[in-house]
Motif scaffolding. Structure first.
Motif, PDB file in Angstrom:
ATOM      1  N   ARG A   1       3.759  -1.385  -8.608  1.00 31.94           N
ATOM      2  CA  ARG A   1       4.995  -0.724  -8.763  1.00 31.94           C
ATOM      3  C   ARG A   1       5.999  -2.097  -8.706  1.00 31.94           C
ATOM      4  NH1 ARG A   1       5.421   3.233  -3.450  1.00 31.94           N
ATOM      5  NH2 ARG A   1       3.528   4.391  -3.886  1.00 31.94           N
TER       6      ARG A   1
ATOM      7  N   THR B   1      -0.506  -1.088  -4.068  1.00 31.32           N
ATOM      8  CA  THR B   1       0.759  -0.582  -4.784  1.00 31.32           C
ATOM      9  C   THR B   1       1.459  -1.794  -5.396  1.00 31.32           C
ATOM     10  OG1 THR B   1       2.077  -0.519  -2.865  1.00 31.32           O
ATOM     11  CG2 THR B   1       1.046   1.781  -3.810  1.00 31.32           C
TER      12      THR B   1
ATOM     13  N   GLU C   1      -9.838   0.548  -5.288  1.00 32.84           N
ATOM     14  CA  GLU C   1      -9.670   1.904  -4.930  1.00 32.84           C
ATOM     15  C   GLU C   1     -10.978   2.561  -4.177  1.00 32.84           C
ATOM     16  OE1 GLU C   1      -7.551   5.181  -7.824  1.00 32.84           O
ATOM     17  OE2 GLU C   1      -8.070   3.439  -8.988  1.00 32.84           O
TER      18      GLU C   1
ATOM     19  N   SER D   1       6.955  -4.907  -6.320  1.00 33.92           N
ATOM     20  CA  SER D   1       5.894  -5.377  -5.922  1.00 33.92           C
ATOM     21  C   SER D   1       5.231  -6.469  -6.820  1.00 33.92           C
ATOM     22  CB  SER D   1       4.751  -4.450  -5.429  1.00 33.92           C
ATOM     23  OG  SER D   1       5.221  -3.298  -4.389  1.00 33.92           O
TER      24      SER D   1
ATOM     25  N   ASP E   1      -5.019  -2.967  -8.072  1.00 32.02           N
ATOM     26  CA  ASP E   1      -5.083  -1.368  -7.776  1.00 32.02           C
ATOM     27  C   ASP E   1      -6.226  -0.754  -8.005  1.00 32.02           C
ATOM     28  OD1 ASP E   1      -2.388  -2.121  -6.825  1.00 32.02           O
ATOM     29  OD2 ASP E   1      -1.378  -0.759  -8.306  1.00 32.02           O
TER      30      ASP E   1
ATOM     31  N   ALA F   1       0.739  -1.283   0.042  1.00 35.43           N
ATOM     32  CA  ALA F   1      -0.046  -0.033   0.062  1.00 35.43           C
ATOM     33  C   ALA F   1       1.022   1.069   0.123  1.00 35.43           C
ATOM     34  CB  ALA F   1      -0.891   0.052   1.214  1.00 35.43           C
ATOM     35  N   ASN F   2       0.170   2.374  -0.502  1.00 39.01           N
ATOM     36  CA  ASN F   2       1.352   3.615  -0.615  1.00 39.01           C
ATOM     37  C   ASN F   2       1.445   4.233   0.860  1.00 39.01           C
ATOM     38  OD1 ASN F   2      -1.349   4.636   0.072  1.00 39.01           O
ATOM     39  ND2 ASN F   2      -1.513   6.153  -1.628  1.00 39.01           N
ATOM     40  N   SER F   3       0.615   3.796   2.012  1.00 40.06           N
ATOM     41  CA  SER F   3       1.071   4.512   3.219  1.00 40.06           C
ATOM     42  C   SER F   3       0.596   3.487   4.258  1.00 40.06           C
ATOM     43  CB  SER F   3       0.475   5.631   3.327  1.00 40.06           C
ATOM     44  OG  SER F   3       0.564   6.080   4.814  1.00 40.06           O
TER      45      SER F   3
ATOM     46  N   PRO G   1      -3.365   4.782   4.213  1.00 37.17           N
ATOM     47  CA  PRO G   1      -3.358   4.104   3.023  1.00 37.17           C
ATOM     48  C   PRO G   1      -4.395   4.785   2.269  1.00 37.17           C
ATOM     49  CG  PRO G   1      -4.115   2.563   4.635  1.00 37.17           C
ATOM     50  CD  PRO G   1      -3.667   3.817   5.201  1.00 37.17           C
ATOM     51  N   THR G   2      -4.416   5.119   0.854  1.00 37.96           N
ATOM     52  CA  THR G   2      -5.248   5.336  -0.012  1.00 37.96           C
ATOM     53  C   THR G   2      -5.431   4.379  -1.437  1.00 37.96           C
ATOM     54  OG1 THR G   2      -3.797   6.763  -1.204  1.00 37.96           O
ATOM     55  CG2 THR G   2      -5.170   7.686   0.580  1.00 37.96           C
ATOM     56  N   ARG G   3      -4.351   3.520  -1.467  1.00 39.95           N
ATOM     57  CA  ARG G   3      -4.420   2.492  -2.494  1.00 39.95           C
ATOM     58  C   ARG G   3      -3.561   1.443  -2.430  1.00 39.95           C
ATOM     59  NH1 ARG G   3      -3.895   4.953  -7.863  1.00 39.95           N
ATOM     60  NH2 ARG G   3      -3.691   3.045  -8.536  1.00 39.95           N
TER      61      ARG G   3
END
Length: 411
Positions: free
Chosen positions: A212, A209, A402, A215, A398, A199-201, A205-207
Motif C-alpha cells: 500500500r 500490506t 500469505e 506503507s 506480501d 497488515a489488513n486487519s 489479519p490475513t496478509r
C-alpha cells in the motif's frame, strides 16, 4: 545453566526458564530468593539461557517433547504459537482471585497483548518500546543539539548525516550516524507514523500490506537510510562488526533498540549516553516490546507456579527485576517509582518510555507470526542492502507471507 536449591520432601517444586545477560540472570536469582524466603514450601528451579535465540529454540524443543518448564517468559509476538495449541494455561482465573495484583494495575496495552480469545493468558512483565540511544559526546563534538521529543523524520536524517564522518578522508567511514536492524519489527512504527498499515486487519489479519502506498513509502524512507544517505553500515561492514557493538565501542552515534540494551550500555565507560523517542512523521507511533510470565498447561503444581508468577509481578517482584535495568515495568506504580526512574543510573531520560507508552501499537497476534516476521525481514534486509528494489521487496513481503497467514490462528 541449571541453578536450583535442594528441596525438602514437603516442598513443591516449580521450574522456571529465563533468558538474558548476566545482570538479568542475577536479577532473576534475586527474585527467586525473595520469593522462596516468603514461601518456604515452594522451591523454584531456575534454568538460565543467555541467548534469546537459543532460549526460543529450547522452549520449542521442550514444549514439543511434552516436558516444558512450568513458568516461562514469552514475547507477545511469539506466545500465540503455544496458546493456539493448548500448551499454555490461561492465568485470568488466578488473577481474578489475586490480592496482590489486578488488571487495572498494569498498562492496558500489555494486558491486551497477552489476551487470547478474551482470556488473559500470561502476565506481562514489561512495556518497553523502540527508542533512539545516542552518544552525547558525538553530538557535542558536532555541535548538534540532543534530540528533541518532537523531532521529525527530516531532523533524524539530517542528524544522522551530520554524524556520519570520514575523519581522515581516506574514503572509508570512520563514524556512522546510525545503527538499525533491517527487520519488519524495526520498520513497523515508521509505517504507522506514515499513516500506513502493516497488515489488513488488527483483529483477524490475513496478509501484510507493505504494497500500500503509505506503507511502501515508509519502507522506501527506511531503505534510503542506507541506499541514499549512507548513514548506516553496509552489509559487509555490519557482518564484520554489528551496529550495536559499534555503538558500544564509540563508532556509531545513534542506535535503535528497546530497553533490552540498557544493562549492557551501563557498562560503557568511555562516553555518556541517553535516550530519545523515535522521530515522528504524519503520526506519532511506537511498537510495543513486551514479555510475560506464562504458565504451562502440563504444570502439576499450578497453584504454586501461579504464586510465583503473582509474586514476580507484584510491586516487590517487578521492582527487583527493574533494578537490572532491563525492563520498563508493566505495573504503572513500579514504572513511576525510583526502582525504574533511578536518577543515579543511565539513561537520564528513562521517562521517555513512560511518556510514549500511549503511542504504542501491537503487531498482529497470530500463531504463525514468527514465520511471517522472519520471512518479511529477509526481503526488507535485501532491499536495505541494495539487492532488490523497494517495490520488489514490498511485493515479495506480501506474497511470501500469505501461506503463513492461511496456516495461522488469530486470537
Amino acid at each position: 545453566m541449571l541453578l536450583s536449591v535442594s528441596c525438602s520432601p514437603a516442598q513443591e517444586s516449580v521450574s522456571f526458564m529465563v533468558f538474558g545477560d548476566p545482570a538479568e540472570r542475577q536479577a532473576y536469582l534475586d527474585l527467586v530468593a525473595a520469593f522462596e524466603d516468603a514461601h518456604l514450601e515452594i522451591n523454584i528451579e531456575v534454568t538460565h539461557i543467555p541467548s534469546p535465540r537459543d532460549y526460543r529454540d529450547r522452549l520449542a524443543t521442550e514444549f514439543a517433547a511434552g516436558s516444558p518448564p512450568d513458568v516461562t517468559l514469552m514475547n507477545y509476538r511469539r506466545y500465540g504459537a503455544f496458546v493456539a495449541n493448548g500448551l499454555l494455561e490461561p492465568v485470568g482465573p488466578f488473577l481474578a482471585e489475586s490480592d496482590l495484583i489486578q488488571p487495572a494495575d498494569f498498562y492496558p496495552i500489555t494486558i491486551d497483548a497477552f489476551t487470547w480469545n478474551g482470556e488473559i493468558t500470561c502476565i506481562p512483565q514489561n512495556i518497553s518500546s523502540l527508542v533512539v540511544y545516542y552518544n552525547q559526546e558525538m553530538f557535542d563534538a558536532a555541535s548538534i543539539p540532543y534530540p528533541a521529543d518532537d523531532w521529525t523524520w527530516d531532523d533524524f536524517v539530517k542528524t544522522a548525516v551530520t554524524l556520519t564522518q570520514d575523519f581522515d578522508n581516506d574514503g572509508m567511514i570512520d563514524q556512522y550516524g546510525l545503527g538499525v536492524e533491517p527487520s519488519l519489527y524495526r520498520l513497523a512504527p515508521f509505517v504507522w507514523q506514515n499513516g500506513g498499515p502493516i497488515a489488513n486487519s488488527d483483529e483477524f489479519p490475513t496478509r501484510l500490506t507493505i504494497t500500500r502506498p503509505p506503507s511502501q513509502a515508509a519502507l522506501q524512507w527506511f531503505v534510503d537510510l542506507r541506499q541514499v544517505h549512507g548513514v548506516v553500515p553496509n552489509r559487509v561492514e555490519e557482518a564484520a562488526q554489528e551496529s550495536e557493538s559499534r555503538f558500544i565501542g564509540g563508532s556509531t552515534a545513534m542506535f535503535l533498540n528497546s530497553r533490552r540494551g540498557t544493562p549492557t550500555y551501563r557498562e560503557i565507560e568511555d562516553f555518556v549516553w541517553d535516550v530519545a523517542p523515535l522521530p515522528r512523521n504524519q503520526e506519532v507511533a511506537g511498537v510495543l516490546h513486551s514479555d510475560a510470565y506464562c504458565l504451562s498447561s502440563t504444570t502439576e503444581n499450578k497453584d504454586a507456579a501461579w504464586m510465583f508468577i503473582e509474586f514476580a509481578n507484584s510491586l516487590t517482584g517487578q521492582a527487583i527485576i527493574a533494578g537490572s535495568g532491563r525492563t520498563v515495568p508493566s505495573l504503572i506504580a513500579v514504572a513511576e517509582s525510583d526502582a525504574f526512574l533511578d536518577p543515579n543510573q543511565l539513561p537520564a531520560r528513562s521517562r521517555v518510555w513512560l511518556n510514549t507508552a500511549v503511542t504504542l501499537r501491537l503487531v498482529p497476534i497470530i500463531s504463525t507470526w514468527e514465520e511471517i516476521e522472519s520471512t518479511a525481514s529477509e526481503e526488507i534486509e535485501r532491499a536495505f542492502y541494495g539487492d532488490i528494489s523497494v517495490e520488489e521487496a514490498a511485493f515479495l513481503i506480501d506474497s511470501r507471507t500469505e501461506e503463513y497467514f492461511r496456516l495461522g490462528i488469530s486470537r
